[in-house]
Every structure is written in C-alpha cells, then in structure tokens.
Motif scaffolding. Structure first.
Motif, PDB file in Angstrom:
ATOM      1  N   ASP A  51      -7.619   2.744   7.017  1.00  0.00           N
ATOM      2  CA  ASP A  51      -7.487   1.296   7.087  1.00  0.00           C
ATOM      3  C   ASP A  51      -8.671   0.747   7.870  1.00  0.00           C
ATOM      4  OD1 ASP A  51      -6.077  -1.014   6.567  1.00  0.00           O
ATOM      5  OD2 ASP A  51      -4.243  -0.322   7.554  1.00  0.00           O
ATOM      6  N   LYS A  62      -7.997  -0.635   2.510  1.00  0.00           N
ATOM      7  CA  LYS A  62      -7.010   0.384   2.863  1.00  0.00           C
ATOM      8  C   LYS A  62      -6.975   1.384   1.718  1.00  0.00           C
ATOM      9  CE  LYS A  62      -2.055   0.898   3.764  1.00  0.00           C
ATOM     10  NZ  LYS A  62      -0.808   0.128   3.906  1.00  0.00           N
ATOM     11  N   THR A 117      -5.247   4.927   0.469  1.00  0.00           N
ATOM     12  CA  THR A 117      -4.149   5.863   0.675  1.00  0.00           C
ATOM     13  C   THR A 117      -4.393   7.059  -0.229  1.00  0.00           C
ATOM     14  OG1 THR A 117      -2.672   4.008   1.140  1.00  0.00           O
ATOM     15  CG2 THR A 117      -1.638   6.130   0.620  1.00  0.00           C
TER      16      THR A 117
END
Length: 140
Positions: free
Chosen positions: A77, A133, A135
């Motif tokens: 992030d 961000k 993931t």
C-alpha cells in the motif's frame, strides 16, 4: 505452522540502501518455517519487485504480509502518484523510472510483470494522486 503470522514493514521513499530489507526478512522467516523453496522464491521475487517500485515511485508506504498454512498474502500500500495506465505498466520493459534511478540499475520495467509472473493472484487498485494498493497471493 501457526494459524496466521502477520508482519508489517514501513517502506521509505528513495531509500535504495534499505530497499529489499522487507523481502529479505520475509524470505528468512519463510525458510525458518519450512515453507517450500519454490514458494519462498516466488514470494521473495514478487515482494522485492513491489518493494523496489515503492521506493522508486511512491512517497513511502507499507507492506503487510500474512502467512497461513495455505497461502502467503502480501499487500503493498503506497502513497504515490498512482498508475495512469495499469495495462501499459504491466508490459515488460515499460518504465517511468527517472534516469538517475536507471543509472543505479533499477527501473528496467520488469517490476509489475514479475510480480504477476511469480504470484498465484495479483490485484492492482490505483488512484491518481493518492496511491496504489497491490494485493498478491502465493499458494503454499
């Protein structure tokens, strides 16, 4: 292995001397836990690439790692400019790194492509002027 181990790393912008410390620490911990060498390799490469991207392009950020018996989840992030064109940024060799970063041997445009290549899933959420961000998951 325990149910879940959570690790958090603060990433400083423009700090190439410490770049890679978070991914090295995770690699060491995974090896100690007996995670397969292939999974350790994938996590190490993907996380290192993301960490370097945060140092080059963002104004700092945080990496959170969660290790469970099934998977390793990495959430990167950052507080940065965002990615204007994710599809273009995913192309091998495409880079927006400045010349001074390239002169250090970074910014070859392989960060995001390698992150995708070495993970079982990857999701990019980005907002211009706010940050990105990412993931990533590596199955164990």
């Amino acid at each position: 292995m325990e149910d879940a181990i959570r690790l958090t790393y603060a990433i400083s912008p423009d700090d190439f001397t410490r770049a890679g410390e978070a991914s090295s620490d995770v690699k060491k911990k995974l090896k100690q836990m007996g995670v397969s060498p292939e999974a350790v390799r994938k996590v190490s490469i993907a996380m290192y690439e993301g960490e370097i991207n945060m140092v080059i392009h963002a104004k700092g950020g945080e990496i959170r790692v969660e290790i469970t018996p099934e998977k390793i989840l990495m959430v990167l992030d950052d507080v940065g400019p965002g990615i204007p064109d994710v599809e273009l940024a995913m192309k091998a060799g495409y880079s927006t790194a400045p010349d001074e970063v390239r002169s250090l041997g970074f910014g070859a445009g392989m960060g995001l492509p390698n992150m995708k290549k070495y993970t079982d899933s990857m999701e990019v959420e980005t907002k211009l002027g706010v940050g990105t961000k990412i993931t990533m998951v590596v199955d164990i």
